[in-house]
Design an enzyme around this catalytic site. Structure first.
Site: not given
Ligand code: GLN
Length: 203
Positions: A56-58, A88, A119, A147-148, A183, A185
């Site tokens: 997500g966005e840490s 992630c 990050r 992803i990023r 990821h 998942e």
């Protein structure tokens, strides 16, 4: 129905349903009965036999975990030896130390793993890619979806490095805690979720 075991997926931000699905499929494959719960507030982590912190966005994830009082519960669970999987953004949240970017946003990392993270080691949102990875716990390559993605820059002596890519550590394990920069998942390959399930069942 009475469930013997609960596995929790932190669900306050990020890619939750894919982990819930992957865990359910992994459990079904093994014929193990357990409840997979989405954790949105305090009070559920202490009942869980395993916890997933998704991507997500840490920065947001760290802030909400602290605000909701879930951060402390995860730290306590980790100290009790409960298996934890961070993917992630989850890998970032678990770390002890971040790079300048983490310091700048004063992210409150959980500090559960003796790792220092970058990050956005593999770029921004548009920098998504797949790579065939050798992962020490698997006997054949695993397709990693990035992803990023973050990376682990360095780690302490108790951390086992499981995989590297372009000079970064992208999978690592420290006792009951497992962190991945990619990821699992988002693929149909359940081997990493099965490995995590093994940790839970052997706990
Ligand atoms: N790099 C992102 C962050 O800083 C994580 C990306 C992800 O979880 N897909 O939070």
């Amino acid at each position: 129905m009475v469930f013997l075991m609960k596995i929790g997926v932190i669900a306050i931000q990020g890619a939750v349903s894919e982990h819930v699905d992957a865990l359910k499929r992994a459990l079904a494959e093994r014929g193990v009965e357990a409840e997979v719960v989405a954790i949105k507030h305090k009070g559920i982590v202490p009942e869980c036999s395993g916890i997933v912190i998704p991507g997500g966005e840490s920065t947001t994830l760290c802030r909400l975990l602290a605000r909701e009082g879930i951060a402390e519960e995860i730290k306590e669970a980790a100290a009790r030896g409960i298996p934890i999987l961070g993917t992630c953004a989850g890998l970032i949240v678990l770390a002890k130390e971040g790079n300048e970017q983490v310091a700048k946003t004063s992210q409150e990392l959980l500090g559960i793993m003796d790792t220092k993270v970058n990050r956005n080691a593999f770029g921004r949102q548009r920098d998504s890619f797949e790579a065939e990875l050798d992962v020490a716990i698997l006997d054949s390559p695993f397709t990693g979806v990035f992803i990023r993605a973050p990376g682990i820059v360095s780690c302490g002596p108790c951390v086992r490095v499981l995989s590297r890519l372009e000079g970064m550590i992208i999978a690592a394990e420290e006792g009951n805690v497992l962190a991945l920069a990619f990821h699992p998942e988002l693929t149909d390959d359940l081997r990493i979720h099965q490995y995590f399930l093994n940790k839970i069942l052997n706990c």
